[in-house]
Design an enzyme around this catalytic site. Sequence first.
Site, PDB file in Angstrom:
ATOM      1  N   ILE A 234       0.173   4.369   0.113  1.00 25.32           N
ATOM      2  CA  ILE A 234       0.621   4.485   1.499  1.00 25.32           C
ATOM      3  C   ILE A 234       0.884   5.948   1.836  1.00 25.32           C
ATOM      4  O   ILE A 234       1.587   6.642   1.099  1.00 25.32           O
ATOM      5  CB  ILE A 234       1.918   3.680   1.704  1.00 25.32           C
ATOM      6  CG1 ILE A 234       1.722   2.228   1.228  1.00 25.32           C
ATOM      7  CG2 ILE A 234       2.372   3.727   3.159  1.00 25.32           C
ATOM      8  CD1 ILE A 234       3.017   1.489   0.963  1.00 25.32           C
ATOM      9  N   CYS A 235       0.327   6.396   2.957  1.00 20.99           N
ATOM     10  CA  CYS A 235       0.581   7.749   3.436  1.00 20.99           C
ATOM     11  C   CYS A 235       1.730   7.677   4.442  1.00 20.99           C
ATOM     12  O   CYS A 235       1.537   7.271   5.586  1.00 20.99           O
ATOM     13  CB  CYS A 235      -0.672   8.332   4.088  1.00 20.99           C
ATOM     14  SG  CYS A 235      -0.442  10.037   4.627  1.00 20.99           S
ATOM     15  N   LEU A 236       2.935   8.031   3.981  1.00 17.34           N
ATOM     16  CA  LEU A 236       4.133   7.961   4.805  1.00 17.34           C
ATOM     17  C   LEU A 236       5.102   9.022   4.301  1.00 17.34           C
ATOM     18  O   LEU A 236       5.397   9.065   3.098  1.00 17.34           O
ATOM     19  CB  LEU A 236       4.736   6.551   4.695  1.00 17.34           C
ATOM     20  CG  LEU A 236       5.909   6.205   5.587  1.00 17.34           C
ATOM     21  CD1 LEU A 236       5.517   6.271   7.065  1.00 17.34           C
ATOM     22  CD2 LEU A 236       6.440   4.818   5.253  1.00 17.34           C
TER      23      LEU A 236
ATOM     24  N   ASN B   6      -3.658   4.365   7.196  1.00 15.58           N
ATOM     25  CA  ASN B   6      -2.704   5.078   6.351  1.00 15.58           C
ATOM     26  C   ASN B   6      -2.486   4.421   4.991  1.00 15.58           C
ATOM     27  O   ASN B   6      -1.594   4.814   4.255  1.00 15.58           O
ATOM     28  CB  ASN B   6      -1.357   5.206   7.079  1.00 15.58           C
ATOM     29  CG  ASN B   6      -1.513   5.793   8.468  1.00 15.58           C
ATOM     30  OD1 ASN B   6      -1.394   5.073   9.448  1.00 15.58           O
ATOM     31  ND2 ASN B   6      -1.832   7.068   8.554  1.00 15.58           N
TER      32      ASN B   6
ATOM     33  N   ASP C 214      -2.875  11.202  10.473  1.00 16.07           N
ATOM     34  CA  ASP C 214      -2.537  11.535   9.095  1.00 16.07           C
ATOM     35  C   ASP C 214      -3.105  10.446   8.180  1.00 16.07           C
ATOM     36  O   ASP C 214      -2.373   9.720   7.532  1.00 16.07           O
ATOM     37  CB  ASP C 214      -1.005  11.630   8.952  1.00 16.07           C
ATOM     38  CG  ASP C 214      -0.583  12.189   7.595  1.00 16.07           C
ATOM     39  OD1 ASP C 214      -1.425  12.793   6.902  1.00 16.07           O
ATOM     40  OD2 ASP C 214       0.592  11.999   7.225  1.00 16.07           O
TER      41      ASP C 214
END
Length: 153
Positions: free
Chosen positions: A85-87, A78, A122
């Site tokens: 950052i994928c959050l 992620n 994701d």
Amino acid sequence: MQRASRLERELSLLTTEPPPGITCWQNENRLDDLRAQILGGAGTPYEKGIFNLEILVPERYPFEPPKIRFLTPIYHPNIDSAGRICLDVLKLPPQGAWRPSLNISTLLTSIQLLMAEPNPDDPLMAYISSECKYNKQVFLLNAKEWTEKYASQ
């Protein structure tokens, strides 16, 4: 004005009562440019690693989330090679879950949790994600190697 007083309050709290394994401070006395360190969690491939992050606070904070990225390379599905950052809490709705009631401490704690529990469904890094899903041992080995190489003091 509201942004400055809120940021000062948040930074004061982060200094006096930081979440475990997290430190945060102003970069060169600029209130909108912060740095943070997250210690890799025990029992994770990031254990004993010290990860540096950059936090840029936008003019519209807290109505817009801060931009946070890793400065220390990390092997994670992620987090991409630029440290992005994928959050969901780092993005505005409808794609994201940012709310003005969240704060920098909450975001750093969420990132620390993401480090401990990657979300391969994701991903930002597809090959690391498939490794995490289908070849966990290789993923853990690579993540540990990167931690030793880039996040050791």
